[in-house]
Design an enzyme around this catalytic site. Structure first.
Site, short mmCIF file in Angstrom:
data_model
loop_
_atom_site.label_atom_id
_atom_site.label_comp_id
_atom_site.label_asym_id
_atom_site.label_seq_id
_atom_site.Cartn_x
_atom_site.Cartn_y
_atom_site.Cartn_z
N CYS A 2 -58.44 -35.23 -15.54
CA CYS A 2 -59.95 -35.97 -15.28
C CYS A 2 -60.62 -34.56 -14.25
CB CYS A 2 -59.69 -37.07 -14.91
SG CYS A 2 -58.56 -38.25 -15.83
N ARG A 16 -66.79 -39.28 -12.53
CA ARG A 16 -65.65 -38.46 -12.55
C ARG A 16 -66.08 -39.01 -14.50
NH1 ARG A 16 -61.05 -42.10 -12.97
NH2 ARG A 16 -59.74 -40.78 -13.65
N ASN A 79 -55.11 -38.84 -12.52
CA ASN A 79 -53.36 -38.44 -13.47
C ASN A 79 -52.62 -37.59 -12.27
OD1 ASN A 79 -52.98 -40.26 -15.21
ND2 ASN A 79 -53.19 -38.99 -16.49
#
Length: 324
Positions: A2, A16, A79
């Site tokens: 991400c 994002r 993450n």
């Protein structure tokens, strides 16, 4: 994985990409002011700031990936596998489970300064949501029009970094990501000078040669450098259309295409969605892998004094405008 970024024109923008090999069934979710958040280790929030973002709703609980509140404070979890570590419940602290972090900050804080103060009193606990949803290994970017911070809970404690580039990806930890930018300090959007040797005639044979060496692979450290360079040199007008368009182009510089990042036999990580939030006006824009048309949800068109979640399913399927 991400990538998240901030962007400032006349208004403040935040968004994002979510890169993964499958979707959990994501929705645009508006949480009104009087929806009751029930926390595991503290009293419920019966009244709070309204928020909007992308979430997976379990039962009646919005598990937000990214969101912003009515005051313009925004937050996203990305993450951070192998580095994230949370803590046991600690007496005398504000104990917040990892999955409650976004609602707690956005529900109770109006500004980045208020979020920083809240973090100084918080203990981020290792409490899982359920057996089906174990603790996710994440780190976070929190931002408003005044700036951004990165929050990383690790074995050696909670780290809160000033994020002057307004970008976050995944591993390695944020301080190392910033250090790695040192190797790109010679890059420029301008054409290069010949510094190789005075007596050898060298010519720029193509446009864009000032940025030779800017990485283009899909690793998190490369995406960090690519989006930081793209964002920090980005130019657009102040209108909503120009700002939103430019923001999608910034994050589009690290789009993941099916087939380029194999995570298991026959399984590929792709950019499931890209969000662009006008945190000033309360509008959540997004695109998906199968739908490049920008879709928008305006939180202020809903009853923000309500008690129940407002859901909008993600629009999928490519929308093509025929001209003949």
């Amino acid at each position: 994985m991400c990538t998240a970024a901030t962007y400032q024109t006349k208004d403040f923008y935040f968004g994002r990409t979510l890169d993964y090999e499958f979707s959990y069934g994501d929705e645009i979710v508006i949480t009104p002011r009087n929806y009751q958040f029930d926390f595991r280790h503290r009293e419920s929030l019966q009244s709070h700031y309204a928020m909007i973002g992308m979430a997976h709703v379990v039962g009646n609980d919005p598990l937000y990936y990214d969101a912003f509140n009515e005051k313009g404070l925004a937050m996203a979890g990305l993450n951070f596998v192998g580095n994230a570590s949370y803590y046991d419940v600690e007496e005398g602290k504000e104990n917040i489970a990892q999955f409650e972090f976004i609602p707690w900050i956005l529900g109770t804080c109006a500004t980045l300064d208020e979020a920083k103060k809240a973090l100084s009193e918080m203990n981020l606990t290792n409490t899982p949501y359920s057996e089906q949803f174990p603790v996710a290994q994440l780190h976070w970017i929190i931002a408003d029009k005044t700036g951004a911070i990165t929050v990383e809970a690790m074995e050696d404690g909670m780290h809160v970094y000033e994020n002057k580039v307004g970008v976050l990806t995944n591993n390695p930890p944020f301080n190392i990501q910033m250090f790695l930018l040192n190797q790109y300090m010679g890059l420029s959007p301008k054409q290069p000078e010949n510094l190789f040797a005075k007596d050898i005639e060298l010519n720029a044979y193509s446009r864009g040669m000032g940025a030779i060496g800017l990485p283009g692979d899909l690793s998190s450290s490369s995406r960090f450098a690519k989006v930081a360079f793209t964002k920090l040199h980005s130019v657009s007008g102040n209108s909503e259309a120009e700002s939103v368009s430019q923001f999608f182009h910034i994050l589009g510089s690290v789009d993941q295409q099916r087939g380029c990042c194999e995570v298991a036999d026959g399984k590929y990580e792709i950019t499931l969605y890209t969000s662009c939030c006008n945190a000033t006006k309360g509008i959540y824009y997004y695109t998906t892998y199968e739908n490049h048309q920008i879709t928008a949800v305006d939180m202020h068109r809903e009853n923000l004094d309500g008690e129940t979640l407002v859901h909008y399913p993600v629009v999928k399927g490519e929308h093509i405008l025929w001209q003949n």
